[in-house]
Design an enzyme around this catalytic site. Structure first.
Site, PDB file in Angstrom:
ATOM      1  N   GLU A   1       0.842  -1.199   0.000  1.00  0.00           N
ATOM      2  CA  GLU A   1       0.000   0.000   0.000  1.00  0.00           C
ATOM      3  C   GLU A   1       0.878   1.251   0.000  1.00  0.00           C
ATOM      4  O   GLU A   1       1.725   1.404   0.862  1.00  0.00           O
ATOM      5  CB  GLU A   1      -0.902  -0.026   1.243  1.00  0.00           C
ATOM      6  CG  GLU A   1      -1.884   1.109   1.281  1.00  0.00           C
ATOM      7  CD  GLU A   1      -2.605   1.259  -0.045  1.00  0.00           C
ATOM      8  OE1 GLU A   1      -3.345   0.357  -0.438  1.00  0.00           O
ATOM      9  OE2 GLU A   1      -2.413   2.296  -0.719  1.00  0.00           O
TER      10      GLU A   1
ATOM     11  N   LYS B   1       8.221  -1.879  -1.981  1.00  0.00           N
ATOM     12  CA  LYS B   1       7.595  -1.055  -0.935  1.00  0.00           C
ATOM     13  C   LYS B   1       8.654  -0.531   0.030  1.00  0.00           C
ATOM     14  O   LYS B   1       8.653   0.648   0.394  1.00  0.00           O
ATOM     15  CB  LYS B   1       6.538  -1.891  -0.197  1.00  0.00           C
ATOM     16  CG  LYS B   1       5.924  -1.206   0.996  1.00  0.00           C
ATOM     17  CD  LYS B   1       5.151   0.053   0.655  1.00  0.00           C
ATOM     18  CE  LYS B   1       4.781   0.805   1.911  1.00  0.00           C
ATOM     19  NZ  LYS B   1       4.150   2.076   1.649  1.00  0.00           N
TER      20      LYS B   1
ATOM     21  N   CYS C   1       5.811   4.112   9.469  1.00  0.00           N
ATOM     22  CA  CYS C   1       6.383   3.313   8.377  1.00  0.00           C
ATOM     23  C   CYS C   1       7.842   3.599   8.030  1.00  0.00           C
ATOM     24  O   CYS C   1       8.631   2.665   7.899  1.00  0.00           O
ATOM     25  CB  CYS C   1       5.536   3.480   7.129  1.00  0.00           C
ATOM     26  SG  CYS C   1       3.905   2.739   7.322  1.00  0.00           S
TER      27      CYS C   1
HETATM   28  N1  LIG Z   1      -0.395   3.268   8.190  1.00  0.00           N
HETATM   29  C1  LIG Z   1      -0.005   3.475   6.952  1.00  0.00           C
HETATM   30  O1  LIG Z   1      -0.045   4.580   6.438  1.00  0.00           O
HETATM   31  C2  LIG Z   1       0.505   2.341   6.107  1.00  0.00           C
HETATM   32  C3  LIG Z   1       0.789   2.585   4.749  1.00  0.00           C
HETATM   33  C4  LIG Z   1       1.254   1.545   3.977  1.00  0.00           C
HETATM   34  C5  LIG Z   1       1.452   0.293   4.546  1.00  0.00           C
HETATM   35  N2  LIG Z   1       1.177   0.100   5.870  1.00  0.00           N
HETATM   36  C6  LIG Z   1       1.405  -1.235   6.426  1.00  0.00           C
HETATM   37  O2  LIG Z   1       0.162  -1.817   6.760  1.00  0.00           O
HETATM   38  C7  LIG Z   1       0.304  -2.673   7.908  1.00  0.00           C
HETATM   39  C8  LIG Z   1      -0.684  -2.277   8.977  1.00  0.00           C
HETATM   40  O3  LIG Z   1      -0.442  -0.933   9.349  1.00  0.00           O
HETATM   41  P1  LIG Z   1      -1.451  -0.096  10.249  1.00  0.00           P
HETATM   42  O4  LIG Z   1      -0.896   1.265  10.358  1.00  0.00           O
HETATM   43  O5  LIG Z   1      -2.841  -0.290   9.750  1.00  0.00           O
HETATM   44  O6  LIG Z   1      -1.280  -0.912  11.636  1.00  0.00           O
HETATM   45  P2  LIG Z   1      -2.243  -0.954  12.901  1.00  0.00           P
HETATM   46  O7  LIG Z   1      -1.408  -1.488  14.017  1.00  0.00           O
HETATM   47  O8  LIG Z   1      -2.946   0.344  13.048  1.00  0.00           O
HETATM   48  O9  LIG Z   1      -3.379  -2.034  12.529  1.00  0.00           O
HETATM   49  C9  LIG Z   1      -3.161  -3.417  12.510  1.00  0.00           C
HETATM   50  C10 LIG Z   1      -4.413  -4.126  13.040  1.00  0.00           C
HETATM   51  O10 LIG Z   1      -4.258  -5.540  12.873  1.00  0.00           O
HETATM   52  C11 LIG Z   1      -4.936  -6.184  13.930  1.00  0.00           C
HETATM   53  N3  LIG Z   1      -4.476  -7.577  14.027  1.00  0.00           N
HETATM   54  C12 LIG Z   1      -3.267  -8.046  14.432  1.00  0.00           C
HETATM   55  N4  LIG Z   1      -3.211  -9.384  14.337  1.00  0.00           N
HETATM   56  C13 LIG Z   1      -4.409  -9.792  13.870  1.00  0.00           C
HETATM   57  C14 LIG Z   1      -4.961 -11.079  13.556  1.00  0.00           C
HETATM   58  N5  LIG Z   1      -4.237 -12.187  13.666  1.00  0.00           N
HETATM   59  N6  LIG Z   1      -6.227 -11.114  13.103  1.00  0.00           N
HETATM   60  C15 LIG Z   1      -6.963  -9.988  12.965  1.00  0.00           C
HETATM   61  N7  LIG Z   1      -6.493  -8.761  13.233  1.00  0.00           N
HETATM   62  C16 LIG Z   1      -5.234  -8.653  13.681  1.00  0.00           C
HETATM   63  C17 LIG Z   1      -4.588  -5.330  15.133  1.00  0.00           C
HETATM   64  O11 LIG Z   1      -5.516  -5.545  16.168  1.00  0.00           O
HETATM   65  C18 LIG Z   1      -4.654  -3.902  14.538  1.00  0.00           C
HETATM   66  O12 LIG Z   1      -5.925  -3.313  14.729  1.00  0.00           O
HETATM   67  C19 LIG Z   1       1.768  -2.548   8.338  1.00  0.00           C
HETATM   68  O13 LIG Z   1       2.509  -3.603   7.764  1.00  0.00           O
HETATM   69  C20 LIG Z   1       2.191  -1.235   7.703  1.00  0.00           C
HETATM   70  O14 LIG Z   1       3.578  -1.185   7.455  1.00  0.00           O
HETATM   71  C21 LIG Z   1       0.683   1.092   6.649  1.00  0.00           C
END
Ligand SMILES: NC(=O)c1ccc[n+]([C@@H]2O[C@H](COP(=O)([O-])OP(=O)(O)OC[C@H]3O[C@@H](n4cnc5c(N)ncnc54)[C@H](O)[C@@H]3O)[C@@H](O)[C@H]2O)c1
Length: 446
Positions: A144, A203, A259
């Site tokens: 993403e 990424k 990130c």
């Molecule tokens: N935040 C951003 O802008 C962004 C942009 C690009 C990529 N990413 C990537 O996306 C991923 C998630 O980022 P985020 O910021 O949303 O993280 P976050 O910690 O806000 O959200 C992750 C969610 O996953 C849930 N979770 C964990 N294990 C689980 C399971 N086994 N089953 C169901 N739910 C589960 C957690 O409870 C949490 O709510 C990361 O790898 C990050 O690097 C984030």
């Protein structure tokens, strides 16, 4: 997922999370109360929720019903064991893969949406393909590229979508299935397809390049402060070169967010594990420079306030890591506050979208001092004017637009003199503020 649901009304999207409180908030009757603040997001959720967008904690049922599963769990930097402080903690990814393996009764496409180290798909594949259940899985990588603060427009109109998969007939068929989703609103030529490993690595490299631009201009900002060059003028002069381009050339107190740091550390760790130490050192410098910039900003405040901030009130405008988000992960404000608290300053914070509990939680997480000490030295305000009342200095930590339009005369009148402003985002009109009587320090300007 909300944007996919909005743009593909014929596709049923179910978002599941283990965190019940979060899911409840996503289901809040008032979509203004959803847990993520992003301009335009609550409208998207209001449109699709209950139609083809659902939020639930019933993970097993959602896995069973799905034809395509996006794994979007957190992948933070490891805090223990081998790779501590560097590598990605893939615990949650593995748990997901095992749960999918256990529950699935029909063939599925598994999409890695989380940012993952290159070759993670191998581990996911290994877990999924050894269940003995006869279910077939195809693994795709679909990183993403949205930026927080502009997530909805980025998703509606992305520069590109990247999909990596196996280059076998089955792999190519899975890639096409995912292309088919995005093609509902994104022109085909902007949907790039690659092999799995290129997609996973791209990424990390994209974030490393973006962060490198910030550290590069920040490194020059320090030189500007010594030489009477102005970093804003330098940025304009180099940014008009089409080979360099104007974006990500704004000097600041340093980058934050969940990130950049984690993904670069990941890249560095992978390089080290392959024994390519020169490459690892090269990218690690981006982080070292960023840490230096945050510390330098804090220490400049101390120096400018006659080498002591003990007992002095310093107002922080902004706590989020950037504007238009309530996300504070790795925000520069946390580290600047921590340095100033070491110097016994009294910090008074105002952020339009971040609440007291989050701010204190961020500081307590660092465990530099007892939580009671943080609560004693940090006060959080509902408006900027109260935060700046009787302050010795103001530090701008986030580039929220509203800061530009304040009644700065009123703020000046309420402050101790000499009233100082440290603009960590170079967003304020320094000349105008100087005309009022403020002493202003911007980044990269003598
Ligand atoms: N935040 C951003 O802008 C962004 C942009 C690009 C990529 N990413 C990537 O996306 C991923 C998630 O980022 P985020 O910021 O949303 O993280 P976050 O910690 O806000 O959200 C992750 C969610 O996953 C849930 N979770 C964990 N294990 C689980 C399971 N086994 N089953 C169901 N739910 C589960 C957690 O409870 C949490 O709510 C990361 O790898 C990050 O690097 C984030």
């Amino acid at each position: 997922m909300a944007v996919i649901a909005k743009m593909c009304p014929h596709v049923k999207v179910t978002v599941v999370d283990l965190n019940e409180a979060r899911i409840n908030a996503w289901n809040d009757e008032n979509t203004e109360n959803i847990p993520v603040y992003e301009p335009g997001l609550s409208e998207v959720v209001a449109e699709a929720r209950g139609r083809n967008l659902f939020f639930s904690t019933n993970v097993d049922q959602a896995i069973e019903e799905a034809e395509m599963i996006f794994i979007s769990v957190n992948t933070p930097t490891k805090t223990y064991g081998a790779g501590k402080g560097m590598g990605a903690d893939l615990k949650w990814i593995e748990l997901c893969a095992r749960q999918i393996a256990r529950v699935s009764k029909s063939d599925k496409i598994i999409v890695e949406k989380s940012t993952l180290p290159v070759r993670t798909a191998e581990a996911v594949k290994d877990i999924l393909q050894n269940t003995g259940s006869g279910v077939n899985f195809q693994i795709l990588s679909n990183p993403e590229f949205l930026a927080e603060g502009t997530a909805v427009p980025d998703l509606l109109n992305p520069d590109r979508v990247l999909i990596g998969g196996d280059q076998t007939p089955e792999g190519k068929e899975a890639i096409e299935a995912l292309v088919g989703i995005y093609a509902n609103w994104i022109p085909r030529e902007r949907i790039l397809t690659t092999n799995l490993w290129s997609s996973e690595l791209s990424k990390l490299v994209a974030n490393a390049y973006l962060a490198q631009r910030i550290s590069s201009i920040n490194s020059i900002s320090e030189l500007c402060e010594k030489t009477e060059a102005d970093v804003n003028e330098v940025a304009r002069a180099i940014g008009t070169d089409s080979r360099i381009g104007p974006k990500f050339l704004k000097a600041s107190v340093g980058f934050g967010g969940s990130c950049f740091q984690k993904d670069i550390l990941n890249l560095v760790y992978i390089c080290r594990s392959f024994g390519i130490n020169e490459v690892a050192d090269y990218w690690e410098q981006v982080i070292i420079m960023n840490d230096h910039q945050k510390k330098r900003f804090a220490l400049n405040i101390v120096k400018d306030l006659y080498n002591t901030v003990s007992g002095k009130k310093i107002a922080f405008l902004g706590w989020a890591f950037k504007k238009d988000t309530n996300d504070t992960r790795e925000s520069a404000a946390i580290y600047v506050a921590d340095e100033l608290l070491n110097e016994e300053a009294m910090i008074r914070v105002y952020d339009p979208k971040v609440k007291e509990q989050q701010i204190l939680g961020d500081l307590n997480y660092l465990a530099t001092r007892k939580p009671e000490e943080n609560s004693e030295h940090v006060a959080v305000f509902e408006d900027a004017y109260s935060a700046c009342e009787n302050a010795h200095a103001i530090a701008i930590l986030t580039e929220w637009d509203e800061f530009k339009d304040y009644d700065w005369q009123r703020i000046y009148d309420g402050m101790l003199k000499p009233a100082k402003i440290f603009d960590g985002r170079n967003i304020l009109d320094a000349e105008k503020l100087r005309a009022i009587g403020f002493k202003v320090k911007s980044i990269g300007v003598k």
